[in-house]
Design a protein around this motif. Structure first.
Motif, mmCIF file in Angstrom:
data_model
loop_
_atom_site.group_PDB
_atom_site.id
_atom_site.type_symbol
_atom_site.label_atom_id
_atom_site.label_comp_id
_atom_site.label_asym_id
_atom_site.label_seq_id
_atom_site.Cartn_x
_atom_site.Cartn_y
_atom_site.Cartn_z
ATOM 1 N N VAL A 110 -68.337 88.777 81.387
ATOM 2 C CA VAL A 110 -69.099 88.371 80.208
ATOM 3 C C VAL A 110 -69.939 89.550 79.751
ATOM 4 C CG1 VAL A 110 -70.809 86.792 79.255
ATOM 5 C CG2 VAL A 110 -69.179 85.967 80.969
ATOM 6 N N PHE A 111 -69.710 90.027 78.544
ATOM 7 C CA PHE A 111 -70.518 91.083 77.947
ATOM 8 C C PHE A 111 -71.593 90.443 77.069
ATOM 9 C CE2 PHE A 111 -66.955 93.766 79.079
ATOM 10 C CZ PHE A 111 -67.537 95.017 79.314
ATOM 11 N N GLY A 112 -72.853 90.768 77.337
ATOM 12 C CA GLY A 112 -73.958 90.216 76.572
ATOM 13 C C GLY A 112 -74.593 89.061 77.307
ATOM 14 N N ILE A 113 -75.691 89.351 78.037
ATOM 15 C CA ILE A 113 -76.302 88.321 78.875
ATOM 16 C C ILE A 113 -77.555 87.794 78.189
ATOM 17 C CG2 ILE A 113 -76.988 87.749 81.241
ATOM 18 C CD1 ILE A 113 -74.094 88.698 80.802
ATOM 19 N N PHE B 219 -74.409 91.040 88.371
ATOM 20 C CA PHE B 219 -75.005 91.618 87.168
ATOM 21 C C PHE B 219 -74.916 93.136 87.232
ATOM 22 C CE2 PHE B 219 -77.217 87.622 88.095
ATOM 23 C CZ PHE B 219 -76.966 86.923 86.923
ATOM 24 N N THR B 220 -74.547 93.752 86.117
ATOM 25 C CA THR B 220 -74.397 95.198 86.097
ATOM 26 C C THR B 220 -74.588 95.754 84.687
ATOM 27 O OG1 THR B 220 -72.899 97.041 86.653
ATOM 28 C CG2 THR B 220 -71.892 95.056 85.727
ATOM 29 N N LYS C 174 -81.089 97.451 81.111
ATOM 30 C CA LYS C 174 -81.237 97.614 82.557
ATOM 31 C C LYS C 174 -82.389 96.785 83.114
ATOM 32 C CE LYS C 174 -81.437 101.099 86.227
ATOM 33 N NZ LYS C 174 -82.422 100.343 87.022
ATOM 34 N N VAL C 175 -83.463 96.680 82.351
ATOM 35 C CA VAL C 175 -84.607 95.891 82.808
ATOM 36 C C VAL C 175 -84.195 94.435 83.005
ATOM 37 C CG1 VAL C 175 -86.906 95.048 82.212
ATOM 38 C CG2 VAL C 175 -86.294 97.430 81.741
ATOM 39 N N LYS C 176 -83.450 93.895 82.044
ATOM 40 C CA LYS C 176 -82.976 92.515 82.148
ATOM 41 C C LYS C 176 -82.067 92.338 83.361
ATOM 42 C CE LYS C 176 -81.314 90.473 78.440
ATOM 43 N NZ LYS C 176 -80.348 90.137 77.358
ATOM 44 N N ILE C 177 -81.143 93.275 83.556
ATOM 45 C CA ILE C 177 -80.210 93.180 84.676
ATOM 46 C C ILE C 177 -80.947 93.246 86.008
ATOM 47 C CG2 ILE C 177 -78.345 94.387 85.879
ATOM 48 C CD1 ILE C 177 -77.391 92.780 83.487
ATOM 49 N N ASP C 178 -81.903 94.149 86.112
ATOM 50 C CA ASP C 178 -82.679 94.270 87.364
ATOM 51 C C ASP C 178 -83.458 92.992 87.649
ATOM 52 O OD1 ASP C 178 -81.727 96.807 87.793
ATOM 53 O OD2 ASP C 178 -83.494 97.828 86.979
ATOM 54 N N LYS C 179 -84.035 92.395 86.606
ATOM 55 C CA LYS C 179 -84.794 91.158 86.796
ATOM 56 C C LYS C 179 -83.876 90.004 87.203
ATOM 57 C CE LYS C 179 -88.816 92.077 83.869
ATOM 58 N NZ LYS C 179 -89.595 91.649 82.683
ATOM 59 N N LEU C 180 -82.686 89.945 86.614
ATOM 60 C CA LEU C 180 -81.745 88.894 86.980
ATOM 61 C C LEU C 180 -81.351 89.012 88.446
ATOM 62 C CD1 LEU C 180 -79.527 88.833 83.770
ATOM 63 C CD2 LEU C 180 -80.760 86.873 84.706
ATOM 64 N N LYS C 181 -81.185 90.224 88.928
ATOM 65 C CA LYS C 181 -80.868 90.428 90.341
ATOM 66 C C LYS C 181 -82.016 89.961 91.243
ATOM 67 C CE LYS C 181 -77.743 94.381 89.690
ATOM 68 N NZ LYS C 181 -77.560 95.832 89.927
ATOM 69 N N VAL D 107 -78.354 80.015 88.251
ATOM 70 C CA VAL D 107 -78.157 81.460 88.361
ATOM 71 C C VAL D 107 -78.490 81.944 89.767
ATOM 72 C CG1 VAL D 107 -78.932 83.727 87.553
ATOM 73 C CG2 VAL D 107 -78.540 81.879 85.904
ATOM 74 N N LYS D 108 -79.640 81.513 90.279
ATOM 75 C CA LYS D 108 -80.078 81.978 91.603
ATOM 76 C C LYS D 108 -79.087 81.588 92.692
ATOM 77 C CE LYS D 108 -85.081 82.145 90.790
ATOM 78 N NZ LYS D 108 -86.404 81.585 91.168
ATOM 79 N N THR D 109 -78.634 80.339 92.689
ATOM 80 C CA THR D 109 -77.719 79.866 93.730
ATOM 81 C C THR D 109 -76.405 80.625 93.703
ATOM 82 O OG1 THR D 109 -78.678 77.649 93.705
ATOM 83 C CG2 THR D 109 -76.455 77.867 94.594
#
Length: 452
Positions: free
Chosen positions: A5-8, A66-67, A33-40, A55-57
């Protein structure tokens, strides 16, 4: 299945989370990148009921990743979703630069056949433009890899998006005439099998019809809202009560009760943008979209409705007054303030020298992000705190938190006991008996306005 999926954003993250929940492996790609890091880290960028635990589970269990690495995402799966934003351009048309950029990225990195899926809301003909981009990019690589472009629009409602995604009422899949329809149909039947068990919800059609279906659905719903607001304005002038009218027409099964609640206008990321975009598309092909233009015009007028009441009540003199404002999001169960009616109200009050004490159950951080620190905007911790020292109360969003209230407390706290209700939250006669002036939308027993 493996899916990329492109575009989170809102659509992409919900779709990715639900697909991973039913057992698919999903790679989420975003340039932020900030969004991706926070999602991780388990920090979800939007408020949507049920989304955070999902998402967490699935991240903890390894079904969603996420990348920011586009090449990693392209090579992860044969099915590539494009779910990036299509913001309105200056002329109202949808801006496709992000969609086209992702298409080019996929074509640049793909090393095997791909099915590219447009999940973004896009104008009719976008599937062909995406195909042209991919074809040109592959040609520049001297590659003859095969690909298909599919339109698979989303029909999610903010506030119930997870539930809508898990239990869709329809799944639209649009294919281009020269793509392998049987292969695509088999792929989507497998992909959506967990959501399609009770009866077949998948409707296969051509790509252009699929693209138009998405716009037509949102424009129909926007039309119902604007129609009801038109009726409310008429009811107000002739002394009828729009609530009785709503009940009377809603009981007709051909009409139904959905989207016939009058108010201070619709907002959000979809209806305003999609009505404008389809209008622009119509004009480009030489058709004047009279109904769509009327829908948009009525909605713009309706967003000024509360200010008409406020100006009338205070005889145009509101400089130095303070208004309690309940509701910042464009609808309940979301923190999304895009095109929310509150913007028109707040900015009009500020322009006249008034101050605002605002409360919303979820959109306070978003309001802070949009407006920053202002001397004429105070974000309050509770709805009751917003009333303290205020001259009047304005309601812009129909949160459940606002329905059961202590009307006597409102009367005793406000300097001027008056409510300007853009969502018809209360029974007018009950409010009036307490000695509170109550202005709402289209309820003729409680309001009297000048010619509009």
């Amino acid at each position: 299945m493996n899916v990329t999926v492109f575009g989170i954003g809102y659509v992409g993250l919900v779709q990715a989370a639900v697909l991973s929940e039913v057992g698919h492996n999903v790679c989420c790609v975003d340039v932020d990148k900030v969004k991706i890091d926070k999602l991780k880290q388990g920090v979800i960028p939007i408020f949507e009921p049920g989304l955070t635990p999902l998402v967490k589970t699935n991240y903890d269990e390894g079904r969603i990743r996420f990348t920011c690495n586009a090449e990693e995402g392209v090579n992860f799966a044969n099915v590539q979703f494009i779910a990036v934003g299509t913001p309105p351009d200056e002329d109202g048309s949808a801006d496709l630069q992000y969609v086209i950029a992702v298409a080019k990225t996929i074509a640049t990195h793909m090393d095997s056949p791909k099915i590219i899926v447009n999940k973004s809301t896009v104008p009719v003909g976008t599937a062909d433009k995406v195909a042209e981009t991919i074809n040109d990019t592959l040609r520049s690589r001297h590659s003859d890899l095969s690909y298909s472009v599919v339109s698979n629009p989303e029909f999610l409602k903010e506030g119930s998006a997870v539930a809508d995604c898990i239990r869709p009422d329809r799944i639209i899949v649009g294919t281009r005439f020269n793509d392998n329809k049987l292969q695509i149909q088999d792929t989507f039947k497998e992909l959506y099998a967990p959501f399609n068990r009770n009866h077949d919800r998948i409707i296969f059609m051509d790509a252009r019809s699929a693209e138009l279906t998405k716009y037509a659905a949102n424009c129909m719903l926007a039309t119902k809202i604007s129609f009801m607001n038109e009726m409310a304005n008429i009811a107000e002038k002739i002394g009828a009560d729009i609530e009785y009218v709503r009940q009377g027409i809603g009981s007709d099964e051909r009409i139904g009760y959905h989207f016939i609640y009058p108010g201070c206008g619709y907002g959000g990321s979809c209806f305003p943008k999609d009505v404008q975009a389809l209008s622009k598309t119509s004009e480009i092909v030489g058709y004047k979209p009279q109904l769509l233009q009327a829908v948009e015009a009525i909605n713009k007028h309706q967003k000024n409705k509360l200010m008409i009441y406020i100006n009338q009540y205070f005889k145009g003199d509101i400089s130095g007054k303070t208004f309690a404002l309940w509701g910042l999001s464009f609808k309940p169960k979301t923190d999304d303030m895009r095109e929310a009616p509150c913007h028109v109200v707040m900015e009009s009050l500020w322009a006249k020298g008034a101050s605002i004490q605002a409360f919303d159950p979820e959109a306070m951080e978003e309001a802070q992000r949009i407006y920053g620190n202002r001397t004429n905007l105070t974000l309050m911790g509770t709805k009751e705190a917003a009333l303290s020292g205020a001259d009047a109360l304005v309601i812009c969003t129909e949160w459940q938190n606002f329905r059961a209230v202590n009307l006597n407390l409102i009367k005793d706290t406000l300097i001027s006991p008056v409510i300007f209700d853009g969502r018809n939250m209360y029974e007018p006669n009950k409010v009036k008996k307490l000695g509170i002036d109550y202005y709402c939308i289209g309820r003729g027993l409680s309001i009297s306005t000048p010619q509009i």
